[in-house]
Every structure is written in C-alpha cells, then in structure tokens.
Design a protein around this motif. Sequence first.
Motif, PDB file in Angstrom:
ATOM      1  N   LEU A   1      39.618 -82.827  11.377  1.00 64.09           N
ATOM      2  CA  LEU A   1      38.814 -81.666  11.768  1.00 64.09           C
ATOM      3  C   LEU A   1      39.542 -80.369  11.449  1.00 64.09           C
ATOM      4  O   LEU A   1      38.913 -79.364  11.073  1.00 64.09           O
ATOM      5  N   ASP A   2      40.852 -80.361  11.587  1.00 68.65           N
ATOM      6  CA  ASP A   2      41.625 -79.169  11.227  1.00 68.65           C
ATOM      7  C   ASP A   2      41.533 -78.896   9.724  1.00 68.65           C
ATOM      8  O   ASP A   2      41.399 -77.739   9.301  1.00 68.65           O
ATOM      9  N   ARG A   3      41.622 -79.941   8.899  1.00 65.04           N
ATOM     10  CA  ARG A   3      41.522 -79.754   7.452  1.00 65.04           C
ATOM     11  C   ARG A   3      40.179 -79.160   7.065  1.00 65.04           C
ATOM     12  O   ARG A   3      40.085 -78.262   6.237  1.00 65.04           O
ATOM     13  N   LEU A   4      39.118 -79.723   7.674  1.00 64.96           N
ATOM     14  CA  LEU A   4      37.782 -79.214   7.348  1.00 64.96           C
ATOM     15  C   LEU A   4      37.651 -77.752   7.762  1.00 64.96           C
ATOM     16  O   LEU A   4      37.112 -76.918   7.006  1.00 64.96           O
ATOM     17  N   ALA A   5      38.111 -77.436   8.975  1.00 65.68           N
ATOM     18  CA  ALA A   5      38.023 -76.045   9.420  1.00 65.68           C
ATOM     19  C   ALA A   5      38.851 -75.132   8.529  1.00 65.68           C
ATOM     20  O   ALA A   5      38.435 -74.007   8.197  1.00 65.68           O
ATOM     21  N   GLY A   6      40.031 -75.597   8.127  1.00 66.42           N
ATOM     22  CA  GLY A   6      40.872 -74.793   7.250  1.00 66.42           C
ATOM     23  C   GLY A   6      40.246 -74.546   5.893  1.00 66.42           C
ATOM     24  O   GLY A   6      40.534 -73.530   5.241  1.00 66.42           O
ATOM     25  N   ASP A   7      39.397 -75.457   5.428  1.00 69.35           N
ATOM     26  CA  ASP A   7      38.701 -75.300   4.146  1.00 69.35           C
ATOM     27  C   ASP A   7      37.367 -74.581   4.294  1.00 69.35           C
ATOM     28  O   ASP A   7      36.578 -74.516   3.339  1.00 69.35           O
ATOM     29  N   GLY A   8      37.091 -74.074   5.502  1.00 69.20           N
ATOM     30  CA  GLY A   8      35.872 -73.296   5.699  1.00 69.20           C
ATOM     31  C   GLY A   8      34.625 -74.124   5.941  1.00 69.20           C
ATOM     32  O   GLY A   8      33.506 -73.600   5.879  1.00 69.20           O
ATOM     33  N   VAL A   9      34.770 -75.418   6.232  1.00 65.32           N
ATOM     34  CA  VAL A   9      33.609 -76.272   6.506  1.00 65.32           C
ATOM     35  C   VAL A   9      33.196 -76.081   7.962  1.00 65.32           C
ATOM     36  O   VAL A   9      33.982 -76.368   8.876  1.00 65.32           O
ATOM     37  N   VAL A  10      31.991 -75.603   8.189  1.00 69.13           N
ATOM     38  CA  VAL A  10      31.445 -75.437   9.532  1.00 69.13           C
ATOM     39  C   VAL A  10      30.466 -76.570   9.782  1.00 69.13           C
ATOM     40  O   VAL A  10      29.411 -76.650   9.140  1.00 69.13           O
ATOM     41  N   LEU A  11      30.808 -77.447  10.695  1.00 66.57           N
ATOM     42  CA  LEU A  11      30.001 -78.646  10.925  1.00 66.57           C
ATOM     43  C   LEU A  11      28.806 -78.343  11.817  1.00 66.57           C
ATOM     44  O   LEU A  11      28.947 -77.753  12.894  1.00 66.57           O
ATOM     45  N   ASP A  12      27.609 -78.768  11.350  1.00 67.25           N
ATOM     46  CA  ASP A  12      26.429 -78.727  12.206  1.00 67.25           C
ATOM     47  C   ASP A  12      26.416 -79.915  13.165  1.00 67.25           C
ATOM     48  O   ASP A  12      25.811 -79.839  14.242  1.00 67.25           O
ATOM     49  N   GLY A  13      27.015 -80.992  12.756  1.00 69.46           N
ATOM     50  CA  GLY A  13      27.025 -82.174  13.609  1.00 69.46           C
ATOM     51  C   GLY A  13      27.844 -83.297  13.008  1.00 69.46           C
ATOM     52  O   GLY A  13      28.335 -83.216  11.877  1.00 69.46           O
TER      53      GLY A  13
END
Length: 952
Positions: free
Chosen positions: A152-164
Amino acid sequence: MSGTHEERRPRSYIASVAEADIRRVVDALLAGDGGLFSVRAGVAYRQVLRPVSFEPPGRPPVAPGGSWLVTGGLGGVGAALARHLASVHGCSIVVTTANALPSDPSATRRRLGAHHPSVRRLDRLARLRATGVHVRVEQADVTDPGAVVALLDRLAGDGVVLDGVIHAAGAIADRPLTLLAQADIDRATRAKAGGALTLVTELEARGVANLVLVSSTSTQLCPAGQAAYISANSVLDALAGDHGDLRVVTVNWGVWEGDGGAAAAADRALGTSGTGPITSWSALQHPILHEVGIGRGGSLVALGALTTECWAVSEHRLLDGTAVLPGTALLELPLATLAAGGEPLAVLSGAVLLAPLMVPDPDVVAIRVVVDPAVNSAPGGRRAVRVEARRRGTGWVTHLEAEVGGVCSDVPSEPAVEPTPESVSDVLVGQRRHFQFGSHWDGLRQAARGAVEAVAVAPAVESDEGWLLHPATVDLGIALGVGLLDGDGLWVPAAVESVTGTRRMGVDGTDLHVRRRVCEGDPDVAILDVSVGGAVCLGGLTMRRLASGAQLNAAQPETALPTLAPVLELARAGGIRAEQGGEALDRVLATGRPRLVVSNVELAALSDSPAPPPPPPRTAPGEAGSTLAAVIQAWEDLLGFPVGPDDDFFQIGGNSLHAVRIVARLRRRFGVRLGSDALLHTPTPTSLAAAVDGTSGADPRRPRCLVPIKATGRRRPLFMMHGAGGSVLNFSTLARELPADRPLYGLQARGSDGLEEMDQTIEEMAARYVAAIRTVQPRGPYLLGGYSGGGIIALEMTRQLGAAGDHTDVIVMFDTFKPIVDQPTSARKILNLAWNTRNQGIGATNDWFRDWVRRRLARAKVLDQDVARVDLTDDFRTIVGRYRFGTYPVDVVLLKAAEVRPIFISDYDWDGILTGHLEVRAVPGHHERLFAPAHSAALAAAVVDALEPFDR
C-alpha cells in the motif's frame, strides 16, 4: 508515511467470553430450531437468510475509471471480478500474486503445458490486459502484514489512489477434522482471514472507501472436511459492516462454474483434475500398477488393477473374510509411480489414509494414482498426489492423499531399546482379533519390546516381487509398534508425516525398528516412527483406534463418497459463470447491504450431506417379529452398524448411553421390568433376548441395587459405588482389566432404571448398600470403592459398618472431590478455570462445559428422555447437599484424574475429614472419561496396587 504505517498493527477482534454469554448462546440454541448464533453486548442473535431484491443498479455502483486492488487477482474468482471492473467500469487494476510470474511465458507454456497452474495464471493476466486498461502486477504475500503495508505504501508513493480493494486471496486445505494439522489451518486462514484483518486496519487508516471480501457459502453449508476454510470465511463474515469511513461488504459466493476452489474440488472428485495431456505411456512392472503415463509439467498417471489373486489382499482379511489392502500398500503406490516417472528417491509428506480399500471376491478393482504438476516452476516444488479406486458401477473414490516433496521426518535409525526388553513371541496377537493373516506375515524373528521402542528381524522377501514397501514386512513393523500402545482395540494407520523408500528391501531379512512418540491428547490416537532396514522410513505414523472390526468394515466408501459427484456436477452445470459474477458484484454493491449470499443453485442442493442410506439387510437369524430380531434391530438402530446375534455389546463399542436407550426401547416394546444393568449380565443379543423372554436373567433373590459385574474369584470382592448419574455400567471396562480372581460388584442407585424413586438421603443409600453387600460377604473387613460422589457414599457406609461393629480395610476413591457442598463461588470458579486453562490448555475446560450444557439441555427437556429419566446427577447433587460430614477413621487411596476438573483447585484437600491414611495417586484421563477403555489398564493397575496390601 511509511514509518507511520509500519508501527500500526491489525486490531484484535478476539474478545474474552464470559460464562453468562455462553449461557445466552445455549439458551438461544435451545429456543430455536438450528442455525447460527452470536452474542453481542449480552444479546443473542440468530442468523436468518431472506431473499433480497437483486435488480440491476440504477447508477454505476463503481466509479468509472477508478483504481482497484485485487488480492489473489490471478486466481479464478479474483481474476473474473478484476476483469469485470476493467471491462465494464474501465478501472485500472492492481493484482497481487504470492509467487513471481515466469519471466518467459512462451517457454513456460511449452515446458509445463496448458493446464499447469502457472500457465493458467498467465492466461488470466493476458485476458485482463486484453481489456485495454492499465494492469499492474505486484508480488505480495498477504499473509504477512508487513508485506501488505509495504504494498500500500508503494502504491501511494506512485500516486495510485485506490477506490477500493477486492480481497480474493485464499486457499482450501480440506482434511478430516481429526487429522487437520497446524500447517493446514495456517494455509486456509492466513491469507483469507489474516489478510482481511490487516486490510481492514490499513484501509480504514488510509481513508479508502470500499473493501469487498470474497467469502463462501461454506459458512452456511458447513461441508465436511472444511473446518479451517469455514473458520477463515467466518472471519470475513464477521467483518462485514462499516469500520469508520471504510465500507466492508462480504459476499458469500456459491459455486462458480469454471473457476474457484469448488470447481477445482469438482474436477478432483470427478477425475478430471487437469493434469494435462499424457504425452507417453509405458509399461510398469509392479504387482498392482500396470502402466504409467507422463504428461507435461511432470504430471503422472499410473493405472492398474487389484483382485484377491494378489497375496497382499488375499492374505490380509477381516474375520468375516473380506479382503483389505494394507494401508502400507496404499503408501507404496505413489512411490512406485514416482519411481517409474524418474524419481526413485521421492518423499511423500502429509499422507492421509482416507478409507480402507476393500477387494470383494471376485471383483476387479481399478486403481489409479495421480500426481499433479508442481505448484510452481522451481525444482522440487510440491505436488499433490492421490490414490483412487473404482469398482464396477461406481465412480472413483479417493483412498489416500499426500504431497510429493519435503524432508523425511526424524525416524529411529539405530536400535535403542531399553536395557531389559521383553521378548515378543507373536507381534500380531492383538491384530488377530480382527484380521486373518497369510504366510507372508509369518517368520518374524528376534522380536523384543521395551516401553517406547521395539525391534525385530523380518522374514526374507522375494527379490523379484517388485515392491518398494513390501506390504507384509512394513505391516509387521507397524504391528510391532501397536504392541507399544495402550489398551486393546483395532489400531489402523490414519496419516503419515513422511514416507521414503530409499531402496528395495534385502532378501536376507530386514531389521525393523519402531519408536512410539510420547505425546498427550486423544487416548485413541498414537504416533509411531518406523524404520525398515534403512530402506523404508515412516516418520510420524498416526495410528487411530477403532472400537471394533465391524466399524472398519462399515467404513467402506463405495456407497458414501461417490454421492459427492452428482452434487458437484450440479455445481458445474449451474454454477456462477464469470460474467454473471461480475454483474452480481455490481448488484450487491448497489443494495447497500454489508453482507449477501449469492448462488445460482439452492443451498440445499449444494449440501454434501447425503441422504441416509437404507437400513442394512438383516444379518441375524430369527423370524421377523421375534424377540431376537427386535433386540438386534434396537442395537443396530442405536449403534449405527450391523450386529450379529453373538456380538458382545461392550466389545463392539457400546456405552452406557446406548445401553439406557436399548433397555428403554425393549421395556416399551415388550412391557418387561428390565434394569439398565441388563447388558452387564446379558451382553449379546441372544442372551438379552432370552432375558426379555424370561428364560434367563438376574437372580430374583439378589437386591436390585447390587450388580455382579464379575462374580467369580477367590479374593475378597471390591464393592464399587455409583457416581452421581446412578449407573454402574461404566465399571465394566475396569472389570475386564482386573485380575481374574478379583470379584467386582457395583452398587447402582435406586431409580437408575427409571422404574423406582431415588433414595432421598446419603444415609438411606448407604444403609441399602450395606445390606446388599452383606448378601455376598456377610462380615468384614470390606473393600469399598466409589466413583466421584460414590466415594462419599462409601464413607457413610464405613461409618454405618463401624457403628455395627464391622470394619472397612480401605476405600478406593475414583476422582472423588471434597464434599460437593463446598462448591466454589462463581468468582472462584472463573479464577480456577483460568488457572487450569493456563496450566493445561483450553482442553481442560471441555468436559466441564459439556457437562454444563448437558444439564441445561436436560432441564429444557431436549435430551433423549430415555437418558434424562435415568440420569440422576442433579438429584444426587441435591442429596449430597443435605449430607452432614463427620470424620472417618479409614484408609483411603484417592485415584485422581491427571486432567483436573477445572472449576476446582488442583488438589481436592480432604484434610480434616479423613483421619486414616490418605494416599493420592494420579491416573490417566479426566473425570468424565476415567473408565474409558483407553485408560482401563492403567486404572486397573492402580486398583491392584491399592488393594494388594490387604490381600496378604
């Protein structure tokens, strides 16, 4: 950001359970008609399934063009839902996979074939990318909270905003509950339940709006063998609802048509497990297996046939003549198949023997061994293996499941038998009560046995027979080990941690070495390590004791297991298709409900509980309507298997509850005055029928309370007082183990047959019993015994005998607590429960809880009234409460259960009441099962030691 989340841990969802909440759950169960219950904030809730409106949503329930993470997104259900989000809603997808994908998909397909799991994952990824959306693949182990946080940290660091997030990761580890290992539980629960708990904590903290949990209808259907999987799904069910701003939706999916765990189970049960096309067949020189096929990815299929012409079954028969393949021969078949496929040194691990393989004359039984491809492309990857059999007119039935791979468990290599081992003339003496053996089982030499180890030299074998694990030799090794186990009964192999066959056995004789592992737990389970000349090693061989050979005979799977196939065929024909699953997800989200069950097939149709089989054909003589026929019918109805006219009730597994029900039925049917102790005197259907007809039975001059359990012998008799329930049937196991010259009489409570009123004081009971024992032994000194509350009756009898100028030499108390009037307070009980649980584990509370539930059920009149009517426990407690204790100048030997009753302190503190000599000895078992057959030999030995000083 990363540092903040590394410090966070999934919150605990496990709360302590108060006794009051347990009462509420039981009360709710008693008030209802089945189903699932929970207690929240002191209120009991019942789960009720109701149909809901499932119309197409008016507006998209998923924001178009968003981003979704799908754990297990390359598995069957996860990939289908991810593809729906991508193709219908245009969402970007992040999928997780526990194992890295092969770097060269084309080469992997050529090497492993289209049916290999790695290739199927690659195909699903290709179909997902074909939708045109951005697809990101992340290797992450969702069983590891740290890995989830890092993802989840990697995704957030790459600018991925999860809808779900859709949590579809999970595994099935089907095993019978009694054989479920910790590894199986971990495999089924860590990814699904552990991953869900981590995700709830992390997503709530990060402000993600939606989490969809992929659960299963297993929590409603409770299919046999899926205890761990059901538990994991139950966690997902419990998480449904709002967690702060995080909306958690749990979907209990029914069976999917082409994907998912249930579809894989259907393939396996129907013999279409997808091992891939067989590219070559070759002849196999083996006594049972005739040819082997090798497929891509290392899959193997071996075929053969088995008839009673094979000595391994013709010389291994039940007493009724039924031929049975030894369990060790089932282990031989996968090793022979692997050797034919180029793996002569393979190790089997986690082998489970699911059912005995019967070979009726003159049937031909087809045999199939299937070795699946490796679960990953790494060398030595584990593979599933199973042995199946099929008789004419039936489907394939699985008799053994295991894995290929792993390391051989520690087994004895050098004999280390105790310095003074006991020579053994016939290691098969116990097994001969259940089996007939042929010449291949003869010739064992130099057999010696100590307390936990045994050695012998097996007979020479023919060098050209083709066996790796020679069935008779290995079976003799196991029989040698059975002699190390406690108690009688038929011991059969149930599971093996590891099996290796490093080379063929020598022709000049083979050294056998067996060691029993010292372990606590179920007395009907034991573990052996067996070494056969260094050529064969069975590490962690689990042996289970069956009540009788009849039970083994009744375990034939041909009429039970194939009924699974039509159920799974229904699932395959009417299960949820991939496109239906995606549409159903939209409708579930649109309802706004936190949890829904979604199935194309009625749940009742998916239940794997087969209809009860028709009653067995009459196997006993006697005209229809005769007393003998009625007696046999009562036995078979209540015991659950065929019974012969001369079968001994206690030797075939009957217990006191069975006896009460049988006697009650016969009293109603024939209007006879038959006591609940009748089966002690007439333990066979023939003798019991004669008693019912009045042609035999108890001496009418004998007091009704006096039960001669064993009336012969030159020594003074031991008179045993009943426990709180009033019956003396449980003393029959002790009587069988006592020396032949020690008579044993039981004193049963007035009213224990349901025909009279119970005595209302301990003094009345004691006076009645003193008069009764004097009809056998007119003068003392006496030897008295008492189980539980019966020890208190024996004390009062001693007082009355002393007042009459007579004497008691000793009282043997069987786990008799200090006067029941001194019951601890509720607060003290809770403290004692906690203390005993801490020191002995949660199992220490099982019998207390079961007894508490039994009493609640009896009060609610939902127990079998034949049992409730003659169970005097509650009345006895009231009577003891009125008894006034004095002091008793008598010697007492207290045989205290090693597993202490958990609401009492660890010792029973008889100081101040007993003024004679008190000796306390621990005996195996717990209070409720002190007289169980598994403990009877040790219990009898303790009784012999207690009485021996008074026989001089």
